[in-house]
Scaffold this active site. Structure first.
Site, PDB file in Angstrom:
ATOM      1  CD  GLU A  26      40.520  40.226  36.925  1.00 27.30           C
ATOM      2  OE1 GLU A  26      41.342  39.354  36.590  1.00 27.30           O
ATOM      3  OE2 GLU A  26      39.740  40.101  37.878  1.00 27.30           O
ATOM      4  CE  LYS A 159      39.714  38.999  44.149  1.00 25.34           C
ATOM      5  NZ  LYS A 159      39.941  40.398  43.712  1.00 25.34           N
TER       6      LYS A 159
END
Length: 305
Positions: A26, A159
């Site tokens: 990404e 995350k």
């Protein structure tokens, strides 16, 4: 093959047509996660890790009204130097049609993988359920994309700024398996362990590839999370990490940061609070995930041959 909205580099097109291993990467980390020139340098380093493993890297972004699968170095610099929009699924088509640049999140990259026939994708950490989501309703589109697109995502868990327990619960509810690569616990990004169990521990690339292939062949329809802990030597001290996280989350709440701005704000604040240690840890886990993804893609192709 994909339509005119998609432009493939010659290397990626050749690899896909010849059924050779490809790993998607990404670009949000290039435009929103790291300062320049570190963003482009990191993207190039991740591609090098994939190549060293024997696979072809396909870094994904949006330029000039097309989805680029396999950005060149010049295109990476263009994306990094532009005012690129962070792309999820909801704003993807509008940005493509506008002709303006965009960088892909996990969700957007998963879509491109599924559309292009790419089975493996490497990232740092997936999005998930945000802290305080019971009041805010803030849940990352990454989870719904994982439930929709059958792609194996190699990551160091979710995350660290998220509610990890609720994120793991959401993955289970959505039917997305979490396979721990050499671990029985869901990683906590900067930390190797969260105390939360994975669905299955797998200790070799061969067994991991067999399990991922079985998931795809059974037609279960969802993606797969490959939880790869940060290398032990780069793990942050737990107390320091948890203290910095609490402070960063409190700062975000005080400043009323919302939506797509939350994660970039928190990661930048963590970098400040840890004196740059969080950035170094992030780079280490990104490289580790790219290596594992490359090896997985190679083994998936070998077992399919």
């Amino acid at each position: 093959m994909p339509d005119d909205h998609f432009v493939y580099s010659s290397f990626v097109r050749a690899a896909l047509s010849q059924h050779r291993p490809v790993v998607a990467l990404e670009t949000t980390l290039v435009t929103h996660g790291l300062p320049q020139p570190q963003g482009v340098e990191t993207a190039s380093a991740l591609e090098a890790e994939v190549v060293a493993a024997g696979a072809t890297p396909a870094t994904v972004g949006v330029l000039d009204g097309t989805v680029r699968v396999g950005l060149t170095l010049a295109e990476l610099h263009r994306l990094a130097d532009s005012n690129a929009v962070k792309l999820g699924l909801s704003n993807f088509a509008a940005q493509v049609s506008s002709g303006k640049p965009g960088s892909t999140t996990v969700a957007a990259t998963l879509f491109v993988c599924a559309r292009s026939g790419i089975e493996v994708f490497a990232t740092g950490g997936i999005g998930g359920v945000h802290r305080g989501a019971a009041e805010s309703g803030d849940v990352s589109a990454d989870l719904f994309a994982l439930a929709r697109y059958p792609v194996a995502v190699v990551c160091s868990g979710a995350k660290a700024v998220l509610d990890l327990a609720r994120t793991v619960e959401a993955l289970e509810s959505l039917g997305v398996p979490v396979y721990g690569f050499g671990t029985e616990q869901f990683p906590a990004f900067y930390l190797r362990e969260s105390g939360l169990p994975v669905d299955r521990r797998l200790d070799s690339i061969e067994s991991l590839a067999r399990t991922v292939r079985s998931h795809f062949q059974l037609g279960l329809g969802t993606g797969v999370v490959i939880a790869n802990p940060i290398p032990r030597e780069h793990e942050l001290p737990r107390a320091e990490c948890e203290q910095a996280l609490a402070r960063a989350v409190a700062d975000a709440a005080e400043k009323r940061v919302r939506g797509r701005d939350v994660t970039p704000f928190l990661l930048e604040r963590l970098a400040e609070l840890t004196g740059g240690a969080a950035v170094a840890a992030n780079l280490a886990l990104l490289k580790s995930n790219a290596r594992v993804a490359g090896a997985l893609a190679v083994e998936l192709a070998r077992q399919e041959a």
